[in-house]
Design an enzyme around this catalytic site. Structure first.
Site, mmCIF file in Angstrom:
data_model
loop_
_atom_site.group_PDB
_atom_site.id
_atom_site.type_symbol
_atom_site.label_atom_id
_atom_site.label_comp_id
_atom_site.label_asym_id
_atom_site.label_seq_id
_atom_site.Cartn_x
_atom_site.Cartn_y
_atom_site.Cartn_z
ATOM 1 N N CYS A 395 1.501 1.695 1.049
ATOM 2 C CA CYS A 395 1.874 0.235 0.785
ATOM 3 C C CYS A 395 3.127 -0.016 -0.028
ATOM 4 C CB CYS A 395 0.667 -0.513 0.396
ATOM 5 S SG CYS A 395 -0.602 -0.272 1.557
ATOM 6 N N MET A 396 3.164 0.862 -1.350
ATOM 7 C CA MET A 396 4.262 0.481 -2.323
ATOM 8 C C MET A 396 5.568 0.947 -2.047
ATOM 9 S SD MET A 396 1.733 0.717 -5.807
ATOM 10 C CE MET A 396 1.490 2.795 -5.532
#
Length: 403
Positions: A395-396
């Site tokens: 996600c990051m």
């Protein structure tokens, strides 16, 4: 100016050796979170910002140690605002909402922001601004200014900017700008669009897909193999968004098959990559509760148009589309409690830096042990504070270039 060295942009898989990635180091936007607004801003708690920054720095350093070029949103945003007046206009227009602020205050604020230095403007666009921070006194002609409390936001902060995967993703040598579903995140895509449109590094890059209507988020998009894309449909990405993306990539000859995968509409499984990510060319790590219940509609590009088949078991449909016998499935453990805990803590949300080498949160002990038992190298990072927004290493990160 951010480094212009490194491989040219292009991504065709989830696991090819990672060369360049876009991250966002958490900043002042996280300091805007309070017990009153954290739910609205999509955080389950109030992160300790200094520790979150330390954890993120360690994540970025780990990637660099593996030969990955790391671009930071704050750097490339500032550089775009420095070299392009159009970028400044675009960023300010997206941040200043006349419908909420009224014409008078919106005009005054826009005029002020046009005079701000690029680095300071980048901070405002990311971290927002309160009425207390307005350079415009409360005694002016704006009723909106007089009626708001000092701590109210003139410009909303973007604490979820940390999750760079969602607002854009790459398909081959093109970038797709997404449409984020929830109000707290909508403006993130405007900053991503600004960077790709105006930063010199991305001059000439073509767009794969731009959605301004039906939501599509990058956390729902997995590049299973060259020409094969899986798109989750659930809390964030809609069926209309998935279909629009499929037809767009077919029209641009970027894919021949799109698998549309329904997922449960709840926070624990907000994106497809919260229950399944690729860890090798033929292997996925997967939440066992859904491993054999996920289904997929198979959309294919045909001479006569787009065909739709299904739904059928996702694992079968994915292997068939990828042209392999079967996908290896590594699950998060047979103990239901452990599996549920580690899924909530993003145990299935790994970032591959090369085939069979992934970054994962250290807290997911059982999942990481099962990955290693299956021959996957696990690079562990701390995530006690980073995880409070419900997002893991995948996600990051927005991969910009992979082998």
């Amino acid at each position: 100016m951010a480094s212009e060295r490194g491989t040219g942009p292009g991504v065709e898989s989830e696991v090819g050796r990672l060369r360049t990635v876009l991250l966002h180091r958490p900043g002042d936007e996280l300091k805007r979170l309070t017990p009153r607004n954290n739910d609205q801003l999509l955080f389950d708690g109030l992160p300790w910002v200094d520790r979150a920054q330390d954890e993120h720095d360690a994540f970025a350093d780990l990637l660099r140690s593996r030969g990955v070029e790391v671009l930071l949103v704050s750097d490339v945003l500032t550089e775009a605002l420095t070299v392009s007046g159009a970028a400044r206009i675009q960023g300010i227009a997206a941040a200043v909402d006349p419908r909420r602020l009224g014409h008078t205050l919106a005009q005054e604020l826009s005029e002020h922001l046009r005079t701000v230095e690029p680095a300071d403007l980048a901070t405002v666009l990311m971290a927002g601004m309160t009425f207390d921070e307005l350079p415009i006194g409360p005694g002016g002609p704006s009723l909106v200014r007089r009626m708001h409390h000092g701590g109210d936001f003139v410009i909303e902060p973007l604490p979820n900017l940390l999750f760079t995967r969602d607002s854009s993703f790459w398909i081959r040598d093109r970038v797709a700008i997404t449409s984020l579903a929830l109000p707290a995140r909508v403006r993130e895509a405007s900053l991503t669009d600004l960077i790709y449109a105006h930063h010199p590094r991305f001059r000439g890059v073509r767009r794969a897909y731009e959605s301004h209507t039906a939501p599509v988020e990058g956390g729902d998009v997995l590049l299973l193999a060259p020409g094969v894309i899986a798109v989750g449909v659930g809390e964030r990405t809609t069926p209309a968004g998935a279909e629009a993306l499929a037809r767009s990539v077919f029209d641009d000859n970027l894919a021949h098959t799109v698998l549309v995968v329904p997922i449960e509409q709840r926070r624990a499984s907000m994106h497809l990559d919260t229950v399944c990510t690729m860890v090798d060319v033929d292997a996925v790590v997967m939440y066992p509760a859904v491993a054999h219940t996920l289904t997929a509609f198979t959309l294919r590009r045909e001479e006569s148009g787009v065909s739709i088949r299904g739904a059928e078991p996702f694992l079968h449909a994915a292997a068939a589309a990828m042209g392999i016998g079967k996908l290896r499935v590594i699950d998060t453990g047979l103990d239901h409690v452990t599996a549920e805990r580690e899924q909530w803590d993003d145990g299935n949300n790994t970032l591959a830096v090369a085939p069979g080498v992934v970054v994962a949160y250290e807290r997911n002990v059982e999942t990481n042990a099962r990955l290693e038992a299956s021959g996957i190298e696990v690079l562990r990072i701390a995530g006690s504070e980073l995880g409070s927004g419900r997002g893991g290493p995948r996600c990051m990160s927005c991969p910009i270039s992979r082998d």
